[in-house]
Design an enzyme around this catalytic site. Structure first.
Site, PDB file in Angstrom:
ATOM      1  N   PHE A  68     -13.129  14.248  13.075  1.00 37.61           N
ATOM      2  CA  PHE A  68     -12.193  13.248  13.617  1.00 37.61           C
ATOM      3  C   PHE A  68     -11.024  13.873  14.399  1.00 37.61           C
ATOM      4  O   PHE A  68     -10.137  13.162  14.871  1.00 37.61           O
ATOM      5  CB  PHE A  68     -11.659  12.349  12.481  1.00 37.61           C
ATOM      6  CG  PHE A  68     -11.068  13.107  11.314  1.00 37.61           C
ATOM      7  CD1 PHE A  68      -9.790  13.639  11.366  1.00 37.61           C
ATOM      8  CD2 PHE A  68     -11.808  13.279  10.144  1.00 37.61           C
ATOM      9  CE1 PHE A  68      -9.247  14.328  10.299  1.00 37.61           C
ATOM     10  CE2 PHE A  68     -11.282  13.975   9.060  1.00 37.61           C
ATOM     11  CZ  PHE A  68      -9.992  14.498   9.145  1.00 37.61           C
ATOM     12  N   HIS A 121       3.068  11.941   9.646  1.00 38.90           N
ATOM     13  CA  HIS A 121       2.316  13.092   9.149  1.00 38.90           C
ATOM     14  C   HIS A 121       3.285  14.040   8.446  1.00 38.90           C
ATOM     15  O   HIS A 121       4.465  14.098   8.770  1.00 38.90           O
ATOM     16  CB  HIS A 121       1.643  13.829  10.327  1.00 38.90           C
ATOM     17  CG  HIS A 121       1.353  15.274  10.046  1.00 38.90           C
ATOM     18  ND1 HIS A 121       0.247  15.671   9.332  1.00 38.90           N
ATOM     19  CD2 HIS A 121       2.037  16.412  10.357  1.00 38.90           C
ATOM     20  CE1 HIS A 121       0.259  17.005   9.220  1.00 38.90           C
ATOM     21  NE2 HIS A 121       1.339  17.469   9.841  1.00 38.90           N
ATOM     22  N   LYS A 172       4.263   9.184  14.723  1.00 39.30           N
ATOM     23  CA  LYS A 172       3.222   9.104  15.772  1.00 39.30           C
ATOM     24  C   LYS A 172       3.603   8.125  16.891  1.00 39.30           C
ATOM     25  O   LYS A 172       4.439   7.231  16.692  1.00 39.30           O
ATOM     26  CB  LYS A 172       1.889   8.720  15.108  1.00 39.30           C
ATOM     27  CG  LYS A 172       1.404   9.787  14.113  1.00 39.30           C
ATOM     28  CD  LYS A 172      -0.004   9.520  13.622  1.00 39.30           C
ATOM     29  CE  LYS A 172      -0.471  10.641  12.689  1.00 39.30           C
ATOM     30  NZ  LYS A 172      -1.835  10.488  12.210  1.00 39.30           N
ATOM     31  N   ARG A 230       5.567  13.877   1.238  1.00 40.35           N
ATOM     32  CA  ARG A 230       4.184  13.366   1.129  1.00 40.35           C
ATOM     33  C   ARG A 230       4.143  12.094   0.275  1.00 40.35           C
ATOM     34  O   ARG A 230       3.428  11.146   0.576  1.00 40.35           O
ATOM     35  CB  ARG A 230       3.257  14.452   0.555  1.00 40.35           C
ATOM     36  CG  ARG A 230       2.987  15.567   1.554  1.00 40.35           C
ATOM     37  CD  ARG A 230       1.824  16.442   1.167  1.00 40.35           C
ATOM     38  NE  ARG A 230       0.540  15.779   1.266  1.00 40.35           N
ATOM     39  CZ  ARG A 230      -0.118  15.590   2.415  1.00 40.35           C
ATOM     40  NH1 ARG A 230       0.386  16.007   3.552  1.00 40.35           N
ATOM     41  NH2 ARG A 230      -1.292  14.981   2.432  1.00 40.35           N
ATOM     42  N   ARG A 261       3.477   4.661   5.147  1.00 37.12           N
ATOM     43  CA  ARG A 261       2.187   4.307   5.747  1.00 37.12           C
ATOM     44  C   ARG A 261       1.778   2.878   5.392  1.00 37.12           C
ATOM     45  O   ARG A 261       1.161   2.180   6.192  1.00 37.12           O
ATOM     46  CB  ARG A 261       1.124   5.315   5.307  1.00 37.12           C
ATOM     47  CG  ARG A 261       1.206   6.600   6.134  1.00 37.12           C
ATOM     48  CD  ARG A 261       0.407   7.712   5.534  1.00 37.12           C
ATOM     49  NE  ARG A 261       0.282   8.843   6.425  1.00 37.12           N
ATOM     50  CZ  ARG A 261      -0.145  10.042   6.027  1.00 37.12           C
ATOM     51  NH1 ARG A 261      -0.466  10.258   4.770  1.00 37.12           N
ATOM     52  NH2 ARG A 261      -0.234  11.025   6.892  1.00 37.12           N
TER      53      ARG A 261
HETATM   54  N1  LIG Z   1     -11.757  10.284   7.593  1.00 35.88           N
HETATM   55  C1  LIG Z   1     -10.914  10.226   8.619  1.00 35.88           C
HETATM   56  N2  LIG Z   1     -11.209   9.523   9.712  1.00 35.88           N
HETATM   57  C2  LIG Z   1     -10.374   9.445  10.753  1.00 35.88           C
HETATM   58  N3  LIG Z   1      -9.187  10.029  10.782  1.00 35.88           N
HETATM   59  C3  LIG Z   1      -8.819  10.739   9.717  1.00 35.88           C
HETATM   60  C4  LIG Z   1      -9.660  10.877   8.578  1.00 35.88           C
HETATM   61  N4  LIG Z   1      -9.026  11.641   7.652  1.00 35.88           N
HETATM   62  C5  LIG Z   1      -7.841  11.957   8.202  1.00 35.88           C
HETATM   63  N5  LIG Z   1      -7.705  11.425   9.423  1.00 35.88           N
HETATM   64  C6  LIG Z   1      -6.548  11.552  10.365  1.00 35.88           C
HETATM   65  O1  LIG Z   1      -6.198  12.907  10.516  1.00 35.88           O
HETATM   66  C7  LIG Z   1      -4.865  13.156  10.070  1.00 35.88           C
HETATM   67  C8  LIG Z   1      -4.803  14.476   9.357  1.00 35.88           C
HETATM   68  O2  LIG Z   1      -5.735  14.477   8.334  1.00 35.88           O
HETATM   69  P1  LIG Z   1      -5.449  15.180   6.907  1.00 35.88           P
HETATM   70  O3  LIG Z   1      -6.721  15.309   6.178  1.00 35.88           O
HETATM   71  O4  LIG Z   1      -4.614  16.383   7.122  1.00 35.88           O
HETATM   72  O5  LIG Z   1      -4.624  13.984   6.262  1.00 35.88           O
HETATM   73  P2  LIG Z   1      -3.407  14.017   5.261  1.00 35.88           P
HETATM   74  O6  LIG Z   1      -3.110  15.411   4.822  1.00 35.88           O
HETATM   75  O7  LIG Z   1      -3.606  12.996   4.226  1.00 35.88           O
HETATM   76  O8  LIG Z   1      -2.293  13.452   6.158  1.00 35.88           O
HETATM   77  P3  LIG Z   1      -1.428  14.215   7.210  1.00 35.88           P
HETATM   78  O9  LIG Z   1      -2.027  15.574   7.409  1.00 35.88           O
HETATM   79  O10 LIG Z   1      -1.485  13.353   8.433  1.00 35.88           O
HETATM   80  O11 LIG Z   1      -0.104  14.254   6.606  1.00 35.88           O
HETATM   81  C9  LIG Z   1      -4.537  11.957   9.184  1.00 35.88           C
HETATM   82  O12 LIG Z   1      -3.187  11.645   9.192  1.00 35.88           O
HETATM   83  C10 LIG Z   1      -5.354  10.843   9.794  1.00 35.88           C
HETATM   84  O13 LIG Z   1      -4.654  10.207  10.854  1.00 35.88           O
END
Ligand SMILES: Nc1ncnc2c1ncn2[C@@H]1O[C@H](COP(=O)(O)OP(=O)(O)OP(=O)(O)O)[C@@H](O)[C@H]1O
Length: 564
Positions: A476, A537, A429, A504, A524
């Site tokens: 979000f 990500h 990022k 991951r 992270r």
């Molecule tokens: N509850 C939340 N509040 C704010 N931002 C969030 C929240 N959950 C996730 N994010 C943001 O959105 C991105 C994508 O969310 P996702 O649920 O796909 O997370 P992830 O699968 O754990 O991680 P990523 O997809 O980034 O590898 C996250 O990397 C994070 O920056």
């Protein structure tokens, strides 16, 4: 060329500080020979200097310090190396005088007393080898030309001493391309080189006298007329010169358009800027092999074996349990196929999981073969009781419970078979600094991922959707877009067995706070600031990975893709 009979003042003796200071005022290049009067090789060096001085006819040029700055140092009476260094520097001085190149920014070499030199502190200044650096340019890396170029270089008898695949930093580009920094589009070039993957090779001559591709013969008659004491040495050096132009070879092979080459490098400082641990890794042959613990051993003594493997200096890169099919077992037990117990061997090999490992170590192939010992327990116990075959023998089973690849080619084949590569996407990022980016990329490479493709991009809403299509409806999502709009992101294709889940795991939990608690070594945990600025990500499954790859890297054709 100057007449051999011409009277020349070859050298001035400097034996006090004021003469030294005066000499350092000399214009052009000064060669300083530090010697002992009684020293044999030093006399040979004098002969070399006389020859060069005559041939070059450059009273103003033949020095080793440039305009009062010591720019190079060679230790020992290494005539070919000194010869080569002088020719390179004189050529440079001529080009500078003719306005064809800008004087490089020299880093002054500091002399210290012999005591501190004994500690090896300064040994990185000069080397006893002449190296060539080849940078395979980003477009050739993206077009997967690296393997072909490397194979051709090796086939011609050159030796690849070190290699690395990475985007160059601005400092590295300016260092390597110092001769073109004044060109008008240089800044664009720097940005191209720093945003894309290059492949860096440090190449040495190898030991062969004449390689198969070189058809130019040296006229030995002319050489034999030279009256110099060390004419043999010089003739050898000049023959080496005939065969050694890697640039020339790349041109003959029609691959020079893919590479930028800097030849005749005798100072490791130049190389260190591009490959910082060059001194440590040069000439070290790290070899990857496939090893296998057969089912009975895996069942009974895995931990002891894995400890032993690591004690012997192997790094375990990958490991997986696998129940072999009959066909696979037959392939891996080919050496026993004529034995009357072959049927029993196959039965035991397919009876439960084996543990397949990818091991890496300096001279790994030969070391592993020697470590595991012969194929039969009887022979091992009688002749090599310290071998793993004897130490980890299983009651009632006559064969070595450990397997290893037969050759490096077989190892590559077997690793591909047991650990088929998978692709995933990694996004770094915008909030991550350049320095942190480099640290993250190092962690990625050290964990066994290949960074197969890379691009730096400002993720607009449209581009971001190609990556974050799964969370488009989340509350979000807008905040995520906001963070991505703050600057450019780095998007990479990572390749490795089990890439999706291993990436991951390496990233760690979504929220850096949680990551620091649960997985403190994860990316992270180390580089994340908060849940939105969580550094990286990665897709959560293969399907998402493939969808993202095909939309972000349209030209990318996956190779040997795992079918699951
Ligand atoms: N509850 C939340 N509040 C704010 N931002 C969030 C929240 N959950 C996730 N994010 C943001 O959105 C991105 C994508 O969310 P996702 O649920 O796909 O997370 P992830 O699968 O754990 O991680 P990523 O997809 O980034 O590898 C996250 O990397 C994070 O920056």
């Amino acid at each position: 060329m100057a007449s051999k009979k011409r009277e020349i003042q070859l050298q001035a003796v400097i034996n006090n500080q004021s003469l030294w200071d005066e000499m350092m005022q000399n214009k052009g290049l000064t060669v300083i020979d530090v010697y002992q009067a009684w020293c044999g090789p030093c006399k040979a060096m004098q002969t070399l200097f006389r020859k060069l001085k005559n041939e070059l006819n450059e009273d103003e040029l033949l020095h080793f310090a440039v305009n009062g700055t010591i720019v190079a140092k060679i230790q020992g009476a290494n005539a070919p190396l000194v010869n080569q260094k002088i020719l390179t520097l004189v050529d440079e001085e001529r080009k500078i005088a003719a306005g064809e190149m800008v004087r490089p920014q020299y880093h002054e070499i500091v002399f210290v007393d012999s005591d501190s030199e004994d500690t090896g502190e300064l040994s990185h200044e000069t080397v006893d080898q002449i190296y060539t650096i080849v940078i395979i340019k980003p477009d050739a890396v993206a077009a997967r030309k690296v393997q072909e170029i490397k194979e051709k270089i090796i086939k011609a008898g050159f030796v690849i001493e070190a290699e690395d695949k990475k985007p160059l930093t601005e400092e590295q580009v300016k260092h390597f391309y110092s001769k073109i920094v004044d060109q008008p589009d240089f800044e664009d070039f720097v940005s191209f080189m720093t945003r894309n993957l290059s492949y860096i090779l440090v190449v040495s001559q190898g030991k062969e006298k004449q390689s198969s591709w070189d058809e130019s013969e040296v006229n030995s008659e002319t050489e034999s007329k030279e009256p110099w004491d060390d004419q043999q040495e010089m003739a050898k050096s000049s023959r080496m010169k005939e065969r050694k132009s890697l640039q020339q070879y790349l041109e003959i092979q029609q691959i020079s358009q893919f590479c930028d080459v800097e030849e005749n490098i005798t100072n490791t400082k130049f190389i260190d800027v591009l490959i910082p641990d060059f001194k440590k890794i040069r000439g070290v042959k790290f070899e990857k092999i496939l090893a296998l613990l057969r089912p009975a051993l895996f069942n009974e003594r895995t931990e002891d074996v894995l400890n032993k493997i690591q004690d012997e200096g192997f790094k375990i890169l990958l490991q997986r349990q696998i129940v072999l099919s009959e066909e696979e077992a037959k392939t891996l037990c080919k050496e026993y196929e004529n034995k009357d117990y072959f049927g029993n061997v196959i039965e035991s090999m397919t009876s439960g999981p084996s543990l397949a490992l990818v091991l890496v170590r300096e001279n790994g192939l030969a070391y592993w073969k020697q470590l595991i010992g012969p194929s039969s327990v009887e022979e091992a116990k009688e002749y090599i009781p310290e071998s793993l075959c004897a130490q980890f023998a299983i009651e009632g089973l006559p064969i070595n419970q450990l397997y290893g690849s037969d050759s490096l080619e077989a190892a590559e084949r077997e690793i591909q078979y047991f650990f088929p590569p998978q692709h995933t996407v990694a996004l770094i990022k915008p909030h991550v600094t350049q320095e942190q980016r480099e640290d993250i990329m190092k962690v990625i490479k050290d964990t066994g991922f290949d960074i197969t493709q890379m691009k730096e991009i400002l993720l607009t809403e449209e581009e971001a959707e190609k990556i974050y299509f799964k969370i488009k409806r989340k509350a979000f999502y807008k905040d995520v877009l906001g963070v991505l709009a703050e600057g450019t992101s780095l998007v990479m294709i990572l390749t490795k067995w089990n890439a999706v889940s291993d990436w991951r795991r390496l990233m760690g939990p979504t929220d850096p706070e949680e990551a620091r608690l649960l997985s403190p070594d994860s990316i992270r945990a180390q580089f994340g600031e908060n849940i939105l600025k969580n550094a990286v990500h990665g897709p959560s499954d293969m399907e998402e990975a493939m969808k993202t790859i095909s939309s972000m890297f349209e030209d990318f054709v996956p190779e040997n893709l795992e079918e699951n």
